[in-house]
Design a protein around this motif. Sequence first.
Motif, short mmCIF file in Angstrom:
data_model
loop_
_atom_site.label_atom_id
_atom_site.label_comp_id
_atom_site.label_asym_id
_atom_site.label_seq_id
_atom_site.Cartn_x
_atom_site.Cartn_y
_atom_site.Cartn_z
N ARG A 1 40.56 11.32 82.77
CA ARG A 1 39.68 12.42 82.50
C ARG A 1 40.07 13.65 83.31
N CYS A 2 40.50 13.43 84.53
CA CYS A 2 40.93 14.54 85.39
C CYS A 2 42.17 15.21 84.81
N ALA A 3 43.12 14.39 84.36
CA ALA A 3 44.35 14.93 83.78
C ALA A 3 44.07 15.67 82.48
N ILE A 4 43.11 15.19 81.70
CA ILE A 4 42.75 15.88 80.46
C ILE A 4 42.16 17.24 80.78
N LEU A 5 41.27 17.29 81.79
CA LEU A 5 40.71 18.58 82.20
C LEU A 5 41.84 19.50 82.70
N GLN A 6 42.74 18.97 83.48
CA GLN A 6 43.88 19.76 83.96
C GLN A 6 44.64 20.37 82.79
N GLN A 7 44.90 19.58 81.77
CA GLN A 7 45.62 20.05 80.59
C GLN A 7 44.81 21.13 79.87
N LEU A 8 43.52 20.91 79.69
CA LEU A 8 42.67 21.89 79.00
C LEU A 8 42.62 23.21 79.76
N LEU A 9 42.55 23.13 81.06
CA LEU A 9 42.53 24.36 81.86
C LEU A 9 43.80 25.16 81.65
N GLY A 10 44.92 24.48 81.50
CA GLY A 10 46.18 25.17 81.21
C GLY A 10 46.20 25.79 79.82
N GLU A 11 45.64 25.07 78.85
CA GLU A 11 45.62 25.56 77.48
C GLU A 11 44.71 26.79 77.33
N TYR A 12 43.69 26.87 78.14
CA TYR A 12 42.74 27.98 78.07
C TYR A 12 42.89 28.91 79.27
N GLU A 13 44.10 29.02 79.76
CA GLU A 13 44.38 29.78 80.98
C GLU A 13 43.86 31.21 80.94
N CYS A 26 31.13 15.64 88.03
CA CYS A 26 31.41 16.65 89.07
C CYS A 26 32.67 16.28 89.83
N ALA A 27 32.84 14.99 90.11
CA ALA A 27 34.07 14.54 90.77
C ALA A 27 35.27 14.75 89.85
N VAL A 28 35.10 14.49 88.57
CA VAL A 28 36.17 14.72 87.60
C VAL A 28 36.52 16.20 87.55
N ALA A 29 35.49 17.06 87.54
CA ALA A 29 35.73 18.50 87.50
C ALA A 29 36.51 18.97 88.72
N LEU A 30 36.09 18.53 89.90
CA LEU A 30 36.77 18.96 91.12
C LEU A 30 38.21 18.47 91.17
N GLU A 31 38.43 17.23 90.77
CA GLU A 31 39.80 16.69 90.78
C GLU A 31 40.66 17.36 89.72
N GLY A 32 40.10 17.61 88.55
CA GLY A 32 40.84 18.32 87.50
C GLY A 32 41.22 19.73 87.93
N LEU A 33 40.30 20.42 88.61
CA LEU A 33 40.60 21.75 89.12
C LEU A 33 41.70 21.69 90.18
N ARG A 34 41.62 20.68 91.05
CA ARG A 34 42.64 20.53 92.08
C ARG A 34 44.01 20.26 91.45
N LEU A 35 44.06 19.35 90.48
CA LEU A 35 45.32 19.03 89.81
C LEU A 35 45.90 20.25 89.11
N ALA A 36 45.03 21.12 88.60
CA ALA A 36 45.47 22.31 87.89
C ALA A 36 45.82 23.46 88.83
N GLY A 37 45.71 23.22 90.14
CA GLY A 37 46.03 24.26 91.12
C GLY A 37 44.93 25.29 91.30
N TRP A 38 43.69 24.87 91.05
CA TRP A 38 42.53 25.74 91.21
C TRP A 38 42.67 27.03 90.40
N PRO A 39 42.72 26.91 89.06
CA PRO A 39 42.78 28.12 88.23
C PRO A 39 41.47 28.91 88.36
N ARG A 40 41.49 30.14 87.94
CA ARG A 40 40.31 31.00 88.04
C ARG A 40 39.19 30.45 87.15
N ILE A 41 38.03 30.25 87.77
CA ILE A 41 36.82 29.79 87.09
C ILE A 41 35.72 30.79 87.41
#
Length: 147
Positions: A1-13, A26-41
């Motif tokens: 789930r974290c990796a999927i969020l990471q991918q989605l964050l990249g697709e909607y950069e 919430c844990a999934v969101a934080l880990e996904g953001l971390r994996l994505a390099g903390w993109p702008r939210i």
Amino acid sequence: RCAILQQLLGEYETWQKIIVGHSNGCAVALEGLRLAGWPRIESLHLVSGACEADFNRNGLNGALVAGRIGKAYVYCAGKDMALRLARQPLAKILGYGTMGLGPKNINPVLGPGRVTTIDDGPWKAYGHSSMWADTEFDTTARMVTVA
């Protein structure tokens, strides 16, 4: 789930993003953001978060100070028995955090308005998931989309 969020964050950069997580989400969101390099939210809403409460350890202080997250909202349900149980020593082996009982170590340089804890009004009477009940859903949805 974290990796999927990471991918989605990249697709909607290039999009403005609001992220809402509930409980372990919430844990999934934080880990996904971390994996994505903390993109702008624009805003991050952590509802009854079963994630790390310490803003130093969960990466939120760094992301907020760096401007990667515009605002963070921590929603704390007054009758959240699930997170109270997760705080007990034996239950800690399950690995759930207790952000939904209140955030810890928010960097004071952030000042008021960058991190908001919502724990009053109807939130005092909510349990772990009652903010999503049919009778409460519209109010909760407005909070996370208007803020």
